[in-house]
Design a protein around this motif. Sequence first.
Motif, short mmCIF file in Angstrom:
data_model
loop_
_atom_site.label_atom_id
_atom_site.label_comp_id
_atom_site.label_asym_id
_atom_site.label_seq_id
_atom_site.Cartn_x
_atom_site.Cartn_y
_atom_site.Cartn_z
N LEU A 31 0.73 -1.07 -0.12
CA LEU A 31 -0.13 -0.15 -0.04
C LEU A 31 0.75 1.23 0.09
CD1 LEU A 31 -2.86 1.28 0.32
CD2 LEU A 31 -2.79 1.06 2.65
N GLU A 32 2.14 1.19 0.55
CA GLU A 32 2.83 2.44 0.76
C GLU A 32 3.67 2.57 -0.57
OE1 GLU A 32 5.23 3.06 4.19
OE2 GLU A 32 4.22 1.39 5.54
N GLN A 33 3.98 1.38 -1.18
CA GLN A 33 4.76 1.71 -2.53
C GLN A 33 4.02 2.11 -3.58
OE1 GLN A 33 6.61 -2.24 -3.12
NE2 GLN A 33 8.30 -1.98 -1.82
N GLY A 34 2.43 1.84 -3.53
CA GLY A 34 1.67 2.20 -4.74
C GLY A 34 1.92 3.77 -5.15
N ARG A 35 1.90 4.59 -4.33
CA ARG A 35 2.19 5.92 -4.77
C ARG A 35 3.54 6.08 -5.54
NH1 ARG A 35 5.83 8.72 -1.59
NH2 ARG A 35 6.86 7.61 -0.01
N LEU A 36 4.59 5.23 -5.52
CA LEU A 36 5.70 5.27 -6.23
C LEU A 36 5.88 4.72 -7.30
CD1 LEU A 36 8.05 4.80 -2.87
CD2 LEU A 36 7.07 6.89 -3.97
N LEU A 82 -10.02 -2.65 -14.05
CA LEU A 82 -8.61 -1.96 -13.93
C LEU A 82 -8.44 -0.51 -13.28
CD1 LEU A 82 -6.69 -2.74 -17.37
CD2 LEU A 82 -6.20 -3.59 -15.18
N ARG A 83 -9.81 0.08 -13.22
CA ARG A 83 -10.04 1.23 -12.57
C ARG A 83 -9.78 1.26 -11.13
NH1 ARG A 83 -15.94 2.50 -14.87
NH2 ARG A 83 -16.13 0.61 -14.27
N LYS A 84 -9.64 0.06 -10.55
CA LYS A 84 -9.42 -0.13 -9.05
C LYS A 84 -8.00 0.07 -8.82
CE LYS A 84 -12.83 -3.11 -7.35
NZ LYS A 84 -14.01 -2.10 -7.89
N ILE A 85 -7.17 0.08 -9.90
CA ILE A 85 -5.61 0.39 -9.71
C ILE A 85 -5.39 2.06 -9.46
CG2 ILE A 85 -3.28 0.18 -10.82
CD1 ILE A 85 -4.21 -2.22 -12.02
N PRO A 86 -5.97 2.95 -10.47
CA PRO A 86 -5.85 4.23 -10.00
C PRO A 86 -6.42 4.53 -8.64
CG PRO A 86 -6.63 4.10 -12.22
CD PRO A 86 -6.52 2.76 -11.91
N ARG A 87 -7.38 3.89 -8.25
CA ARG A 87 -7.95 4.19 -6.92
C ARG A 87 -7.02 3.66 -5.81
NH1 ARG A 87 -14.19 2.65 -5.93
NH2 ARG A 87 -14.24 4.74 -6.62
N PHE A 88 -6.45 2.46 -6.23
CA PHE A 88 -5.39 2.06 -5.06
C PHE A 88 -4.23 3.09 -5.00
CE2 PHE A 88 -1.01 -0.05 -4.97
CZ PHE A 88 -1.21 -0.77 -3.76
N ILE A 89 -3.68 3.53 -6.10
CA ILE A 89 -2.65 4.53 -6.28
C ILE A 89 -3.16 5.74 -5.39
CG2 ILE A 89 -1.26 6.07 -7.47
CD1 ILE A 89 -1.30 4.05 -9.55
N GLY A 90 -4.25 6.49 -5.41
CA GLY A 90 -4.85 7.52 -4.71
C GLY A 90 -4.83 7.16 -3.41
N LEU A 91 -5.41 5.84 -2.93
CA LEU A 91 -5.23 5.49 -1.69
C LEU A 91 -4.08 5.56 -1.21
CD1 LEU A 91 -7.26 4.84 0.78
CD2 LEU A 91 -7.03 2.25 0.00
N SER A 92 -3.12 5.04 -1.64
CA SER A 92 -1.71 4.89 -1.34
C SER A 92 -1.07 6.36 -0.95
CB SER A 92 -0.81 4.28 -2.26
OG SER A 92 0.59 4.38 -1.79
N LYS A 93 -1.50 7.43 -1.76
CA LYS A 93 -0.91 8.85 -1.54
C LYS A 93 -1.67 9.32 -0.10
CE LYS A 93 0.06 9.77 -6.33
NZ LYS A 93 -0.08 10.57 -7.48
N SER A 94 -2.92 9.14 -0.12
CA SER A 94 -3.74 9.58 1.06
C SER A 94 -3.02 8.89 2.24
CB SER A 94 -5.21 9.16 1.11
OG SER A 94 -5.53 9.82 -0.17
N THR A 95 -2.87 7.66 2.27
CA THR A 95 -2.33 6.82 3.36
C THR A 95 -1.05 7.38 3.81
OG1 THR A 95 -3.47 4.92 2.81
CG2 THR A 95 -1.59 4.73 4.39
N TYR A 96 -0.11 7.63 2.81
CA TYR A 96 1.24 8.25 2.94
C TYR A 96 0.98 9.63 3.70
CZ TYR A 96 5.86 10.11 2.22
OH TYR A 96 7.16 10.69 2.42
#
Length: 332
Positions: A17-22, A266-280
């Motif tokens: 989850l943390e790496q998703g934003r990268l 596949l639209r869940k992947i952009p959501r995953f990245i957005g959640l990763s950024k929010s989590t960070y």
Amino acid sequence: MAAATRYGILIKGGTFLEQGRLLTWLALDKTGTITHGKPCQTDFVEIGNMGDYRTTALAASIAARSDHPVSRAIAEKAVENKIELLGVDDFAAIPGQGVCGVIGGQKWYLGNHRMVEELKKCSTTLEERIFALEKMGKTVVALVGEKGVQGLFAVADTLKDSSIEAIRELKKLGVKTMMLTGDNEHTALAIAEQVGVDSFKGNLLPEDKLRVIEELEKAGGKVGMVGDGINDAPALAKANIGFAMAGGGTDTAIETADVALMDDDLRKIPRFIGLSKSTYAILVQNIVFALGVKALFFALTFMGLATMWMAVFADVGAALVVVANGLRAMRK
């Protein structure tokens, strides 16, 4: 992670989850990932002189033993046309090429252009017929026997509407996309242009997909891989974050991946990245707040102004504020 689960995104660890934003690159398998993975046979071209029925019966009999979407399409078309299937002995799959089996004492092959070349049954005229179908975005497989190619079967898959939207959203997030497929270059180009990926690679074997992931990682940045089949497992394991299409994917792919998309959207992947950024962002806020409160308490202590209530707030109170702030992620 709980918020992601509510949207059908199962994450196997906080690290991912943390790496998703990268993520800088996202590699995607084609069949079953970008496309629906439910292709239909659209064309049949007889090459030999056995007749349409016999040629189709041989191809469908071998295809029925395979679980590949292209093979299933050929077998389903034969059943639809009420063609009787034949018994197959010594059935075997040839990775990256196709399948083969023995029918009536003769060995038959059903596979792609690469298989035809490996069997040394290719010709200029045959390639012209194959390329004409491939340029229409269709996958072509050939039935090959001792006397050469007896028939061509063209199969077409359809793009998921969600795939085009997901690629568009990934570009807005600054993530580059690459489509990886075992299909020929012509078909790969047609699909790549429709979905809008940044680049693509065709005619890939499972080890080739793994090599591409390694090359992307050497170039720097975090690399993700999306797939649904056994052939994708090595690349999923090698990528920094492996995404499995859990709805229609194989058990091997799901077990190997770090993140599972439960409905193959596949639209869940952009959501995953957005959640990763929010989590960070929340993590940084919590760390800064917790350390700031303790630093302030220490300063007050050395000045002789600290009280017991201040100590309680600096410890338990700060922990409660951090937990409360973290719970905001549930609304993301």
